[in-house]
Motif scaffolding. Structure first.
Motif, PDB file in Angstrom:
ATOM      1  N   LEU A  33       0.887  -1.061  -0.081  1.00 49.76           N
ATOM      2  CA  LEU A  33       0.105   0.176  -0.148  1.00 49.76           C
ATOM      3  C   LEU A  33       0.879   1.164   0.050  1.00 49.76           C
ATOM      4  O   LEU A  33       0.625   2.137  -0.798  1.00 49.76           O
ATOM      5  CB  LEU A  33      -0.938  -0.011   1.363  1.00 49.76           C
ATOM      6  CG  LEU A  33      -2.055  -0.962   1.070  1.00 49.76           C
ATOM      7  CD1 LEU A  33      -2.939  -1.046   2.482  1.00 49.76           C
ATOM      8  CD2 LEU A  33      -3.101  -0.669   0.137  1.00 49.76           C
ATOM      9  N   PHE A  47       0.899   3.930  -2.807  1.00 49.04           N
ATOM     10  CA  PHE A  47       0.820   5.415  -2.499  1.00 49.04           C
ATOM     11  C   PHE A  47       2.015   6.219  -2.919  1.00 49.04           C
ATOM     12  O   PHE A  47       1.886   7.155  -3.573  1.00 49.04           O
ATOM     13  CB  PHE A  47       0.664   5.551  -1.011  1.00 49.04           C
ATOM     14  CG  PHE A  47       0.641   7.035  -0.731  1.00 49.04           C
ATOM     15  CD1 PHE A  47      -0.731   7.775  -0.936  1.00 49.04           C
ATOM     16  CD2 PHE A  47       1.678   7.656  -0.089  1.00 49.04           C
ATOM     17  CE1 PHE A  47      -0.629   9.075  -0.369  1.00 49.04           C
ATOM     18  CE2 PHE A  47       1.552   9.067   0.414  1.00 49.04           C
ATOM     19  CZ  PHE A  47       0.578   9.924   0.083  1.00 49.04           C
ATOM     20  N   MET A  99       1.612   9.181  -5.946  1.00 47.06           N
ATOM     21  CA  MET A  99       2.111  10.609  -5.772  1.00 47.06           C
ATOM     22  C   MET A  99       3.317  10.926  -6.704  1.00 47.06           C
ATOM     23  O   MET A  99       3.117  12.176  -7.242  1.00 47.06           O
ATOM     24  CB  MET A  99       2.545  10.767  -4.150  1.00 47.06           C
ATOM     25  CG  MET A  99       1.615  10.480  -2.993  1.00 47.06           C
ATOM     26  SD  MET A  99       0.072  11.616  -3.298  1.00 47.06           S
ATOM     27  CE  MET A  99       1.021  13.199  -3.071  1.00 47.06           C
TER      28      MET A  99
END
Length: 180
Positions: free
Chosen positions: A110, A114, A118
């Motif tokens: 995860l 992420f 980003m």
């Protein structure tokens, strides 16, 4: 007489069965104990024979440690008690370790997802900014070129005539060279 209520075709009717002679509880208990005991003993013997006939079990039973424990039943009881009580904490520790590992891998995935999201978002913003800047800069350069050429044509019209005459003379020379 005993009766059973049944629902058939939407109507309630009572069906009566003939009574069966009841045996005394002592007769039932004796029959159950005798039959169950013999059947249970035969089943237990079959299972234990199957386990003891397994080659791995016979190899374990002939090992020196098991032979020693057969000679010392109190120590065997202590070892068995230790093993039985150690199962719960060890299994809880293994469960905790597996859950921690799974959660760590999940959290890592995860977190990596992420970070990639980003990074992709920031790259998209930067490339959009570069595209916008290049459009604005090219529009500015084009406007500057148009303004400069119009100002030069307005204030110095003879430069434009000189360039046209120069082009015309070059075209005439080329035409004469191709004719000859």
């Amino acid at each position: 007489m005993c009766g059973v209520c049944m629902l058939s075709l939407g109507f309630l009717r009572v069906v009566k069965f003939p009574p069966t002679p009841l045996k005394t509880s002592k007769e039932v208990r004796v029959k159950m104990q005798a039959g169950s005991s013999n059947e249970m003993w035969e089943g237990w013997n079959a299972i234990s024979n199957q386990v003891y006939n397994n080659p791995k079990v016979t190899a374990l039973m002939t090992s020196r440690a098991v032979q020693y424990l057969n000679g010392h039943p109190v120590l065997a009881l202590a070892v068995m008690t230790f093993c039985a009580t150690a199962v719960v904490p060890v299994s809880l520790f293994v469960f905790f370790a597996v859950v921690t590992l799974v959660m760590g891998v999940g959290a890592f995935l995860l977190f990596e997802g992420f970070l990639l999201f980003m990074g992709t978002l920031s790259l998209l913003c930067i490339l959009s900014g570069v595209a916008f800047f290049s459009l604005v800069a090219s529009a500015f350069v084009a406007a500057f070129y148009m303004v400069t050429s119009n100002v030069l044509n307005y204030y110095y019209p003879h430069l434009n005539k000189v360039a046209k005459e120069h082009e015309k003379s070059d075209m005439d020379e080329m035409t004469q060279n191709t004719i000859q």
